[in-house]
Design a protein around this motif. Structure first.
Motif, mmCIF file in Angstrom:
data_model
loop_
_atom_site.group_PDB
_atom_site.id
_atom_site.type_symbol
_atom_site.label_atom_id
_atom_site.label_comp_id
_atom_site.label_asym_id
_atom_site.label_seq_id
_atom_site.Cartn_x
_atom_site.Cartn_y
_atom_site.Cartn_z
ATOM 1 N N LYS A 196 0.828 -1.197 0.000
ATOM 2 C CA LYS A 196 0.000 0.000 0.000
ATOM 3 C C LYS A 196 0.870 1.258 0.000
ATOM 4 C CE LYS A 196 -3.746 2.350 2.272
ATOM 5 N NZ LYS A 196 -4.685 2.397 3.358
ATOM 6 N N SER A 197 0.599 2.148 -0.953
ATOM 7 C CA SER A 197 1.307 3.423 -1.032
ATOM 8 C C SER A 197 0.647 4.445 -0.123
ATOM 9 C CB SER A 197 1.290 3.962 -2.462
ATOM 10 O OG SER A 197 2.056 3.148 -3.303
ATOM 11 N N ILE A 198 1.484 5.290 0.491
ATOM 12 C CA ILE A 198 0.986 6.392 1.299
ATOM 13 C C ILE A 198 1.630 7.682 0.798
ATOM 14 C CG2 ILE A 198 0.514 5.009 3.352
ATOM 15 C CD1 ILE A 198 3.178 6.078 4.508
ATOM 16 N N LYS A 199 0.925 8.789 0.962
ATOM 17 C CA LYS A 199 1.450 10.084 0.575
ATOM 18 C C LYS A 199 2.505 10.503 1.602
ATOM 19 C CE LYS A 199 -0.084 14.715 -0.647
ATOM 20 N NZ LYS A 199 -1.241 15.606 -0.749
ATOM 21 N N LEU A 200 3.652 10.958 1.117
ATOM 22 C CA LEU A 200 4.759 11.333 1.987
ATOM 23 C C LEU A 200 4.923 12.846 2.043
ATOM 24 C CD1 LEU A 200 7.391 8.728 0.722
ATOM 25 C CD2 LEU A 200 5.845 8.511 2.669
ATOM 26 N N ASP A 201 5.345 13.347 3.201
ATOM 27 C CA ASP A 201 5.657 14.767 3.352
ATOM 28 C C ASP A 201 7.078 15.073 2.908
ATOM 29 O OD1 ASP A 201 3.207 15.551 4.422
ATOM 30 O OD2 ASP A 201 3.826 15.054 6.450
ATOM 31 N N GLU A 202 7.945 14.108 3.055
ATOM 32 C CA GLU A 202 9.343 14.283 2.667
ATOM 33 C C GLU A 202 9.963 12.923 2.394
ATOM 34 O OE1 GLU A 202 11.879 14.253 6.788
ATOM 35 O OE2 GLU A 202 10.979 16.169 6.231
ATOM 36 N N ILE A 203 11.082 12.937 1.692
ATOM 37 C CA ILE A 203 11.858 11.717 1.476
ATOM 38 C C ILE A 203 13.306 12.019 1.843
ATOM 39 C CG2 ILE A 203 10.367 10.778 -0.326
ATOM 40 C CD1 ILE A 203 12.474 11.730 -2.380
ATOM 41 N N SER A 204 14.015 11.021 2.286
ATOM 42 C CA SER A 204 15.444 11.116 2.553
ATOM 43 C C SER A 204 16.122 10.055 1.713
ATOM 44 C CB SER A 204 15.745 10.858 4.031
ATOM 45 O OG SER A 204 15.096 11.806 4.846
ATOM 46 N N ILE A 205 17.178 10.435 1.013
ATOM 47 C CA ILE A 205 17.918 9.494 0.182
ATOM 48 C C ILE A 205 19.266 9.266 0.843
ATOM 49 C CG2 ILE A 205 18.935 9.082 -2.089
ATOM 50 C CD1 ILE A 205 16.766 11.012 -3.203
ATOM 51 N N LEU A 206 19.503 8.045 1.291
ATOM 52 C CA LEU A 206 20.757 7.684 1.933
ATOM 53 C C LEU A 206 21.602 6.927 0.922
ATOM 54 C CD1 LEU A 206 22.560 7.469 4.433
ATOM 55 C CD2 LEU A 206 21.284 5.404 5.060
#
Length: 86
Positions: free
Chosen positions: A18-28
């Motif tokens: 299930k996909s959820i709407k994100l406020d932000e993403i972090s790319i490590l």
């Protein structure tokens, strides 16, 4: 950087569908990997604009993609998909 048009980002937890709407993403990742990710997004935008594609997967562009080592990134052409709510 210039202003962006509307941008919505969805994601899913490890092992969940299930996909959820994100406020932000972090790319490590290391800088070289972040550059390659940027190139994927630039190429995906070009292909979607030129060839009217609905979406492109990072996993389809990588010869060494592994679900254990990588996260798939899906670039979706907003022109074709109005909502991803599930």
């Amino acid at each position: 950087m210039k202003n962006l048009k509307k941008l919505t980002i969805y994601g899913s937890s490890t092992g969940k569908r299930k996909s959820i709407k994100l406020d932000e993403i972090s790319i490590l990742a290391d800088p070289a990997t972040i550059k390659r990710l940027g190139l994927f997004l630039i190429n995906a935008a070009y292909e979607m604009e030129t060839n009217e594609l609905e979406h492109m997967h990072l996993q389809d562009m990588l010869g060494n993609f592994s679900h254990k080592r990588h996260v798939d990134v899906i670039a979706i052409n907003q022109k074709f998909v109005k909502s991803l709510k599930k």
